[in-house]
Write a protein that holds these residues in place. Structure first.
Motif, PDB file in Angstrom:
ATOM      1  N   LEU A  82       4.419   1.368   0.635  1.00  0.00           N
ATOM      2  CA  LEU A  82       3.810  -0.069   1.181  1.00  0.00           C
ATOM      3  C   LEU A  82       3.357   0.009   2.540  1.00  0.00           C
ATOM      4  O   LEU A  82       4.308   0.216   3.271  1.00  0.00           O
ATOM      5  CB  LEU A  82       4.928  -0.969   0.808  1.00  0.00           C
ATOM      6  CG  LEU A  82       5.199  -1.446  -0.804  1.00  0.00           C
ATOM      7  CD1 LEU A  82       6.124  -2.360  -1.053  1.00  0.00           C
ATOM      8  CD2 LEU A  82       3.817  -1.588  -1.473  1.00  0.00           C
ATOM      9  N   ARG A  85       3.664  -3.075   6.389  1.00  0.00           N
ATOM     10  CA  ARG A  85       4.531  -4.224   6.268  1.00  0.00           C
ATOM     11  C   ARG A  85       5.596  -4.273   7.325  1.00  0.00           C
ATOM     12  O   ARG A  85       6.012  -3.178   7.864  1.00  0.00           O
ATOM     13  CB  ARG A  85       5.111  -3.914   4.900  1.00  0.00           C
ATOM     14  CG  ARG A  85       4.169  -3.737   3.844  1.00  0.00           C
ATOM     15  CD  ARG A  85       3.491  -5.015   3.360  1.00  0.00           C
ATOM     16  NE  ARG A  85       2.675  -4.853   2.009  1.00  0.00           N
ATOM     17  CZ  ARG A  85       1.794  -5.616   1.828  1.00  0.00           C
ATOM     18  NH1 ARG A  85       1.606  -6.952   2.530  1.00  0.00           N
ATOM     19  NH2 ARG A  85       0.970  -5.419   0.715  1.00  0.00           N
ATOM     20  N   ASN A 123       0.782  -8.906  -1.862  1.00  0.00           N
ATOM     21  CA  ASN A 123      -0.595  -8.122  -1.921  1.00  0.00           C
ATOM     22  C   ASN A 123      -1.531  -8.779  -2.630  1.00  0.00           C
ATOM     23  O   ASN A 123      -1.673  -8.750  -4.070  1.00  0.00           O
ATOM     24  CB  ASN A 123      -0.203  -6.674  -2.457  1.00  0.00           C
ATOM     25  CG  ASN A 123      -1.563  -5.735  -2.387  1.00  0.00           C
ATOM     26  OD1 ASN A 123      -2.646  -6.196  -2.037  1.00  0.00           O
ATOM     27  ND2 ASN A 123      -1.223  -4.328  -2.182  1.00  0.00           N
ATOM     28  N   GLU A 126      -4.124  -7.232  -5.158  1.00  0.00           N
ATOM     29  CA  GLU A 126      -3.470  -6.646  -6.360  1.00  0.00           C
ATOM     30  C   GLU A 126      -2.826  -7.615  -7.251  1.00  0.00           C
ATOM     31  O   GLU A 126      -2.384  -7.491  -8.099  1.00  0.00           O
ATOM     32  CB  GLU A 126      -2.848  -5.416  -6.161  1.00  0.00           C
ATOM     33  CG  GLU A 126      -3.409  -4.302  -5.449  1.00  0.00           C
ATOM     34  CD  GLU A 126      -2.721  -3.085  -5.369  1.00  0.00           C
ATOM     35  OE1 GLU A 126      -1.425  -2.994  -5.951  1.00  0.00           O
ATOM     36  OE2 GLU A 126      -3.041  -2.022  -4.764  1.00  0.00           O
TER      37      GLU A 126
END
Length: 178
Positions: A82, A85, A123, A126
């Motif tokens: 990820l 972030r 996100n 997505e």
């Protein structure tokens, strides 16, 4: 005393103003769509909603040496990093860091323990919400080193001896010539 209110200065404006900051609120486990939100004055707050699925995030930390640790943030299900972030730190040189493309950051410790926390993030592309995660890494205490202590004491004694041998005679001679 009069019962009349004190007049306000002509520069004082008591009208409502639009908000200067915005935030995202994540509401989970809702049976029906949220269509309206109101503020404490019963004013309507514009709402946009998005249905997302929740996935767990995984935060791991490993020590690199006596002062640094690597923290990695990944999707717990797929193992994908990820990136970009925010990770909040306690016991480290920085309070907040951002993960790189590999989902990792290298942090420098200030305490014996470093705690890394990910507060969760959506996100949007997505339709995924990654839940919060936390990890802690413990650094080893530096063992007491008697050899290092003795070396330091010997160095101090050599410094004092050098002072007595080289400086005191010259200071004595200089005092006698003045």
């Amino acid at each position: 005393m009069t019962g009349d209110a004190t007049p306000l200065d002509r520069r004082v404006n008591l009208t409502s103003v639009p908000p200067r900051g915005y935030t995202t609120i994540v509401i989970t486990n809702v049976d029906q769509p949220i269509t309206e939100v109101r503020d404490i004055h019963n004013g309507s707050i514009p709402v946009t909603t998005q249905t997302v699925r929740e996935q767990n995030a995984s935060l791991t930390a490993t020590t690199l040496n006596e002062t640094h640790a690597r923290v990695q943030l990944t999707d717990a299900r797929t193992g994908q990093p990820l990136s970009n972030r925010a990770v909040w730190l306690s016991g480290a040189a920085q309070g907040r860091v951002t993960t790189n493309a590999n989902g990792t950051v290298v942090v420098e410790r200030r305490d014996l323990y470093v705690t890394a926390s990910f507060t969760g993030a959506t996100n949007v592309s997505e339709n995924v919400y990654y839940g919060p995660a936390q990890t802690r890494v413990a650094f080893q205490l530096e063992p007491f080193n008697i050899y290092q202590l003795l070396t330091s004491l010997a160095g101090a004694l050599v410094s004092v001896a050098a002072f007595l041998v080289f400086f005191v005679p010259f200071a004595y001679m200089r005092r006698g010539t003045g």
